[in-house]
Design a protein around this motif. Structure first.
Motif, PDB file in Angstrom:
ATOM      1  N   MET A 280       6.116  12.809  11.820  1.00 47.26           N
ATOM      2  CA  MET A 280       7.497  12.659  11.342  1.00 47.26           C
ATOM      3  C   MET A 280       7.765  11.227  10.903  1.00 47.26           C
ATOM      4  O   MET A 280       8.359  10.987   9.845  1.00 47.26           O
ATOM      5  N   VAL A 281       7.313  10.253  11.714  1.00 46.40           N
ATOM      6  CA  VAL A 281       7.465   8.846  11.332  1.00 46.40           C
ATOM      7  C   VAL A 281       6.675   8.558  10.067  1.00 46.40           C
ATOM      8  O   VAL A 281       7.163   7.890   9.142  1.00 46.40           O
ATOM      9  N   PHE A 282       5.467   9.084   9.992  1.00 44.88           N
ATOM     10  CA  PHE A 282       4.598   8.890   8.829  1.00 44.88           C
ATOM     11  C   PHE A 282       5.260   9.415   7.557  1.00 44.88           C
ATOM     12  O   PHE A 282       5.257   8.755   6.519  1.00 44.88           O
ATOM     13  N   ASN A 283       5.872  10.594   7.637  1.00 43.35           N
ATOM     14  CA  ASN A 283       6.484  11.209   6.450  1.00 43.35           C
ATOM     15  C   ASN A 283       7.793  10.550   6.041  1.00 43.35           C
ATOM     16  O   ASN A 283       8.236  10.709   4.900  1.00 43.35           O
ATOM     17  N   GLN A 284       8.430   9.823   6.964  1.00 40.52           N
ATOM     18  CA  GLN A 284       9.697   9.176   6.637  1.00 40.52           C
ATOM     19  C   GLN A 284       9.519   7.871   5.874  1.00 40.52           C
ATOM     20  O   GLN A 284      10.483   7.359   5.298  1.00 40.52           O
ATOM     21  N   VAL A 285       8.302   7.327   5.859  1.00 40.07           N
ATOM     22  CA  VAL A 285       8.036   6.061   5.161  1.00 40.07           C
ATOM     23  C   VAL A 285       7.526   6.366   3.764  1.00 40.07           C
ATOM     24  O   VAL A 285       6.742   7.293   3.557  1.00 40.07           O
ATOM     25  N   GLU A 286       7.960   5.578   2.792  1.00 40.78           N
ATOM     26  CA  GLU A 286       7.550   5.792   1.399  1.00 40.78           C
ATOM     27  C   GLU A 286       6.032   5.669   1.259  1.00 40.78           C
ATOM     28  O   GLU A 286       5.423   4.727   1.756  1.00 40.78           O
ATOM     29  N   SER A 287       5.438   6.639   0.586  1.00 39.10           N
ATOM     30  CA  SER A 287       3.993   6.637   0.398  1.00 39.10           C
ATOM     31  C   SER A 287       3.599   5.706  -0.736  1.00 39.10           C
ATOM     32  O   SER A 287       4.427   5.315  -1.576  1.00 39.10           O
ATOM     33  N   LEU A 288       2.319   5.354  -0.777  1.00 40.52           N
ATOM     34  CA  LEU A 288       1.819   4.507  -1.858  1.00 40.52           C
ATOM     35  C   LEU A 288       1.948   5.187  -3.219  1.00 40.52           C
ATOM     36  O   LEU A 288       2.377   4.544  -4.185  1.00 40.52           O
ATOM     37  N   PRO A 289       1.617   6.486  -3.369  1.00 44.99           N
ATOM     38  CA  PRO A 289       1.837   7.139  -4.668  1.00 44.99           C
ATOM     39  C   PRO A 289       3.295   7.099  -5.111  1.00 44.99           C
ATOM     40  O   PRO A 289       3.592   6.894  -6.298  1.00 44.99           O
ATOM     41  N   ALA A 290       4.242   7.281  -4.168  1.00 39.62           N
ATOM     42  CA  ALA A 290       5.657   7.222  -4.523  1.00 39.62           C
ATOM     43  C   ALA A 290       6.046   5.816  -4.963  1.00 39.62           C
ATOM     44  O   ALA A 290       6.822   5.641  -5.919  1.00 39.62           O
ATOM     45  N   LYS A 291       5.507   4.812  -4.292  1.00 39.81           N
ATOM     46  CA  LYS A 291       5.772   3.422  -4.677  1.00 39.81           C
ATOM     47  C   LYS A 291       5.236   3.141  -6.078  1.00 39.81           C
ATOM     48  O   LYS A 291       5.931   2.525  -6.912  1.00 39.81           O
ATOM     49  N   LEU A 292       4.031   3.599  -6.368  1.00 44.18           N
ATOM     50  CA  LEU A 292       3.451   3.378  -7.684  1.00 44.18           C
ATOM     51  C   LEU A 292       4.248   4.112  -8.757  1.00 44.18           C
ATOM     52  O   LEU A 292       4.438   3.591  -9.867  1.00 44.18           O
ATOM     53  N   GLU A 293       4.713   5.321  -8.452  1.00 41.06           N
ATOM     54  CA  GLU A 293       5.530   6.071  -9.409  1.00 41.06           C
ATOM     55  C   GLU A 293       6.844   5.348  -9.675  1.00 41.06           C
ATOM     56  O   GLU A 293       7.318   5.288 -10.813  1.00 41.06           O
ATOM     57  N   ARG A 294       7.442   4.792  -8.630  1.00 44.39           N
ATOM     58  CA  ARG A 294       8.691   4.044  -8.803  1.00 44.39           C
ATOM     59  C   ARG A 294       8.480   2.804  -9.645  1.00 44.39           C
ATOM     60  O   ARG A 294       9.316   2.448 -10.491  1.00 44.39           O
TER      61      ARG A 294
ATOM     62  N   TYR B  47     -12.706  -4.858   8.518  1.00 52.31           N
ATOM     63  CA  TYR B  47     -12.158  -5.226   7.210  1.00 52.31           C
ATOM     64  C   TYR B  47     -11.674  -3.948   6.537  1.00 52.31           C
ATOM     65  O   TYR B  47     -12.472  -3.107   6.136  1.00 52.31           O
ATOM     66  N   ARG B  48     -10.358  -3.800   6.419  1.00 53.37           N
ATOM     67  CA  ARG B  48      -9.814  -2.581   5.853  1.00 53.37           C
ATOM     68  C   ARG B  48      -8.424  -2.843   5.289  1.00 53.37           C
ATOM     69  O   ARG B  48      -7.793  -3.860   5.597  1.00 53.37           O
ATOM     70  N   ALA B  49      -7.957  -1.926   4.457  1.00 51.37           N
ATOM     71  CA  ALA B  49      -6.600  -1.969   3.925  1.00 51.37           C
ATOM     72  C   ALA B  49      -5.902  -0.684   4.318  1.00 51.37           C
ATOM     73  O   ALA B  49      -6.500   0.397   4.284  1.00 51.37           O
ATOM     74  N   VAL B  50      -4.627  -0.788   4.698  1.00 52.25           N
ATOM     75  CA  VAL B  50      -3.852   0.391   5.086  1.00 52.25           C
ATOM     76  C   VAL B  50      -2.510   0.351   4.373  1.00 52.25           C
ATOM     77  O   VAL B  50      -2.006  -0.705   3.984  1.00 52.25           O
ATOM     78  N   SER B  51      -1.930   1.533   4.210  1.00 51.66           N
ATOM     79  CA  SER B  51      -0.643   1.652   3.529  1.00 51.66           C
ATOM     80  C   SER B  51       0.496   1.342   4.491  1.00 51.66           C
ATOM     81  O   SER B  51       0.324   1.240   5.711  1.00 51.66           O
ATOM     82  N   ARG B  52       1.689   1.244   3.916  1.00 50.65           N
ATOM     83  CA  ARG B  52       2.862   0.968   4.731  1.00 50.65           C
ATOM     84  C   ARG B  52       3.133   2.101   5.711  1.00 50.65           C
ATOM     85  O   ARG B  52       3.440   1.865   6.877  1.00 50.65           O
ATOM     86  N   ARG B  53       3.003   3.348   5.255  1.00 50.86           N
ATOM     87  CA  ARG B  53       3.307   4.438   6.169  1.00 50.86           C
ATOM     88  C   ARG B  53       2.246   4.599   7.250  1.00 50.86           C
ATOM     89  O   ARG B  53       2.535   5.098   8.337  1.00 50.86           O
ATOM     90  N   PHE B  54       1.014   4.182   6.988  1.00 53.13           N
ATOM     91  CA  PHE B  54       0.018   4.117   8.053  1.00 53.13           C
ATOM     92  C   PHE B  54       0.465   3.092   9.095  1.00 53.13           C
ATOM     93  O   PHE B  54       0.454   3.355  10.300  1.00 53.13           O
ATOM     94  N   ALA B  55       0.852   1.897   8.616  1.00 47.27           N
ATOM     95  CA  ALA B  55       1.198   0.808   9.527  1.00 47.27           C
ATOM     96  C   ALA B  55       2.395   1.152  10.402  1.00 47.27           C
ATOM     97  O   ALA B  55       2.402   0.884  11.609  1.00 47.27           O
ATOM     98  N   LYS B  56       3.414   1.765   9.810  1.00 45.92           N
ATOM     99  CA  LYS B  56       4.649   2.004  10.555  1.00 45.92           C
ATOM    100  C   LYS B  56       4.579   3.222  11.462  1.00 45.92           C
ATOM    101  O   LYS B  56       5.460   3.414  12.309  1.00 45.92           O
ATOM    102  N   SER B  57       3.560   4.054  11.294  1.00 49.76           N
ATOM    103  CA  SER B  57       3.386   5.187  12.205  1.00 49.76           C
ATOM    104  C   SER B  57       2.284   4.936  13.222  1.00 49.76           C
ATOM    105  O   SER B  57       2.021   5.798  14.069  1.00 49.76           O
ATOM    106  N   TYR B  58       1.646   3.758  13.145  1.00 50.67           N
ATOM    107  CA  TYR B  58       0.549   3.463  14.072  1.00 50.67           C
ATOM    108  C   TYR B  58       1.102   3.225  15.467  1.00 50.67           C
ATOM    109  O   TYR B  58       1.948   2.352  15.672  1.00 50.67           O
ATOM    110  N   PRO B  59       0.656   3.991  16.470  1.00 50.88           N
ATOM    111  CA  PRO B  59       1.197   3.841  17.824  1.00 50.88           C
ATOM    112  C   PRO B  59       0.651   2.592  18.504  1.00 50.88           C
ATOM    113  O   PRO B  59      -0.552   2.342  18.505  1.00 50.88           O
TER     114      PRO B  59
END
Length: 359
Positions: free
Chosen positions: A311-325, A179-191
């Motif tokens: 590199m994949v991880f850094n290319q996806v918008e982070s949760l702090p950036a989403k909250l700021e937006r 049982y866990r929650a992950v961010s979008r950039r975690f999900a999209k960089s997960y191999p």
């Protein structure tokens, strides 16, 4: 609440969770309702429980979308999940770990919550899990299990977390919680392939290897009703997981692993020389050099793979950036509303007053 009654009122459990937060001076974040949240549940022959699990997640997070990936169920799991309001997708691949990777790849969201289909974890903790991610701006928040039956956990839930602790330090209370929650950039960089064989521990390994921010909450968990394994099954499971643990150390600390092997071979070569076996000493010495060279090459490849994932991880918008937006959008909307109010007030002041009719 000492145990979970999956048939209890979800609203009462939500109120209890919020009261617990209030007692320690915290509250659920209002941003929970503004984020795009997806609940991902792999299911196989869970017709008896999946309907209640989906309904309770929809009550706990009304704005979230609930996805159930039906893994070749032979019962009415898909029908029960669909009737409860979930988006149901068929997944023919029999490997549950691969299914988790597929879910993260297929679904688009800001935050993903991964849960089980058996009702072992409480959906009422989901808002608190997301709040914890928002407060700490983490890429993964884990619901560490509170249960007195940890001795009943499979060996992989004790061996692999111990290996992670030895390699990366003590970062988790419960690295193997499902049982866990992950961010979008975690999900999209997960191999999809590298960590799947490790189950939930693969999520922890991905986060630790990229140096992500990790947080936890405490969550009550019900122990699954499983038959006690035999001694032979426990021994075989422990052996398999020791091999898996060695694989983690070999793959993510290759220079240390092969360096240790080279050191042992070097000691053996010295001993062979002292006992008058120069041929053996030469062969073992070459093996030491080969081990050290292999460790260096594999360590270089590991860093290359790590940088590719980073590199994949850094290319996806982070949760702090989403909250700021989101905050900037709210600010602009408020400015527009305030400007419209001021304009209407100015128009009211300049509008001529109607003449009063006299008789």
């Amino acid at each position: 609440m000492s145990s979970i009654d999956r048939f209890a009122d979800i609203h009462a459990r939500l109120a209890a969770a919020e009261a617990t937060l209030a007692s320690i001076g915290q509250s659920l974040s209002p941003l929970v309702a503004e984020l795009d949240i997806a609940v991902l549940i792999p299911a196989r022959d869970n017709a008896e429980t999946i309907g209640a699990v989906v309904s309770q997640f929809r009550a706990a997070l009304p704005e979230a979308r609930v996805y159930v990936y039906d893994n070749n169920s032979r019962d009415t799991t898909a029908t029960a999940a669909r009737e409860a309001g979930a988006v149901v997708r068929r997944e023919p691949m029999p490997d549950s770990d691969q299914i988790r990777a597929r879910m993260l790849a297929d679904v688009e969201a800001d935050i993903y919550i991964l849960a089980d289909a058996e009702g072992l974890h409480d959906p009422a903790d989901a808002p608190r899990l997301v709040t914890r991610m928002i407060e700490t701006q983490a890429d993964m928040a884990v619901a560490a299990r509170i249960t007195p039956e940890k001795s009943l956990y499979p060996s992989k839930e004790r061996v692999l977390p111990a290996v992670l602790k030895g390699v990366y330090g003590d970062r988790f209370t419960d690295a193997h919680s499902a049982y866990r929650a992950v961010s979008r950039r975690f999900a999209k960089s997960y191999p999809a392939g590298a960590f799947c064989r490790l189950g939930e521990t693969g999520f922890a390994l991905h986060a630790l290897d990229l140096g992500m921010t990790i947080s936890e909450i405490q969550s009550v968990c019900r122990t699954p009703d499983l038959a006690a394994p035999s001694k032979r099954e426990r021994a075989a499971s422990a052996f398999r997981n020791l091999i898996a643990g060695f694989g983690v150390v070999r793959d993510y600390r290759p220079l240390a692993t092969y360096g240790a092997m080279a050191g042992m071979c070097a000691l053996a070569a010295i001993a062979a020389t002292l006992f008058g076996a120069p041929g053996l000493a030469g062969g073992v010495g070459l093996l030491a050099l080969a081990s050290l060279g292999a460790g260096g090459v594999l360590d270089s490849l590991r860093h290359t793979r790590q940088e590719n994932r980073r590199m994949v991880f850094n290319q996806v918008e982070s949760l702090p950036a989403k909250l700021e937006r989101l905050a900037q959008t709210r600010s602009r909307i408020n400015d527009v509303r305030n400007g419209a109010r001021a304009e209407r007030a100015a128009q009211d002041l300049t509008r001529p007053m109607p003449l009063r009719r006299t008789h």
